[in-house]
Design an enzyme around this catalytic site. Structure first.
Site: not given
Ligand SMILES: [Zn+2]
Length: 334
Positions: A17, A21, A174, A201, A204, A281
């Protein structure tokens, strides 16, 4: 015996994971900004402040702000290839043998690239990195949850368009609302129909229910999934189905997925037999490396080298690597 930092740093690793960017080195940001004609602060300290989330973000939304800063630099094929290559170089320093690099193709079309051109530019950088370093890599394509159904579907359709080299799976990323999966049902059906390996995802910043819904939707891996700590009744089902959690200690505390270290559920889940893995991450946004995340886990808990090898094996088994990549890594991870 508790594993030493030195032992952990040397261990061969797999990272499942990591967002492209969010993981550009400062050196790469400077190069890409110059190419894009974007002015940057002179000092690295000032630059770091722009591209790193505060240690205590107010929320996931707060954590996501630094991404907007680098996105304008990632709008050409050359920039995407360089960024992907740079990430493989960083992976080598963490003794990573295999990494899955995720990104949302739709965020890189402002300069006129088509979705497929975006994907090809990134995977070219991964392949060039594989050739120069002892790291294997694949890409995961993300749909963004704030995007329209049609937009997300256009990313899934790339999988049907022909053979994508070095592309291993799909993800939704997102901001996370409770019950978000319901609105993506057609996307998830298409993913299933095309037999695309799926990680989502979930849990979270949303609820444990999102994790269970993601499993129901066919995800074999969950991005973060830390909210499942509130639902111990469901752990056995995760174990039985070999669901793997892609946890990221620094990020999970920054985004307030977990309020404090004492409540981080890594060890309690590991001890229960849930397949947990360690990830960055976002290297730059979280100002971390995979070795730093491993060291954090080693500092927090009493884990042995064989525990860390078990965690590596979980990542190996859950990865979306090709048969060829798997065979090449079997000696180190089986
Ligand atoms: Zn992530």
């Amino acid at each position: 015996m508790k594993a030493s930092r030195h032992t952990i740093a040397q261990l061969p690793k797999i990272e499942l994971h990591c967002h492209l960017d969010g993981s550009l080195s400062l050196q790469m940001i400077r190069l890409l900004a110059e190419k894009a004609g974007i002015a940057l602060p002179d000092s690295d300290e000032a630059l770091r402040q722009k591209v790193t989330a505060p240690e205590m973000s107010e929320s996931l939304t707060d954590y996501l702000a630094p991404f907007d800063f680098v996105l304008p630099m990632l709008q050409t094929a050359e920039a995407l290839t360089l960024a992907a290559y740079d990430l493989i170089r960083q992976a080598q320093a963490d003794a990573i043998r295999y990494i899955e690099v995720r990104f949302a193709p739709t965020l890189h079309t402002a300069g006129g690239l088509t979705l497929i051109q975006v994907v090809q530019a990134v995977t070219r950088g991964l392949a060039e990195g594989e050739a120069d370093f002892q790291v294997k890599a694949n890409a995961l394509l993300c749909g963004m949850r704030h995007e329209s159904l049609d937009t997300v579907m256009s990313v899934v359709e790339l999988f049907a368009s022909g053979d994508l080299d070095h592309v291993a799976g799909f993800d939704l990323a997102g901001g996370e609302a409770d019950g978000f999966l319901a609105s993506f049902a057609p996307v998830l059906e298409k993913v299933k129909a095309l037999q695309i390996p799926l990680t989502l995802h979930a849990g979270e910043c949303g609820c444990a229910q999102n994790v269970l819904a993601a499993v129901q939707a066919g995800a074999t891996r969950i991005g973060h999934g830390v909210a499942i700590k509130d639902c111990p009744d469901s752990w056995q089902a995760l174990i039985d189905q070999k669901i793997t959690l892609e946890m990221a200690p620094t990020s999970n505390i920054q985004t307030k997925a977990i309020d404090q270290q004492q409540n981080y559920p890594f060890k309690v889940l590991f001890d229960a037999g849930v397949r947990v893995t360690i990830n960055t991450d976002n290297r730059t946004v979280s100002a971390t490396t995979l070795n730093a995340e491993y060291a954090k886990i080693a500092d927090w808990y009493d884990l042995s080298e064989s525990d860390f090898r078990q965690i590596g094996r979980y990542a190996y088994e859950a990865s979306f690597m090709t048969d060829e990549q798997r065979a090449a890594l079997a000696a180190e991870f089986e």
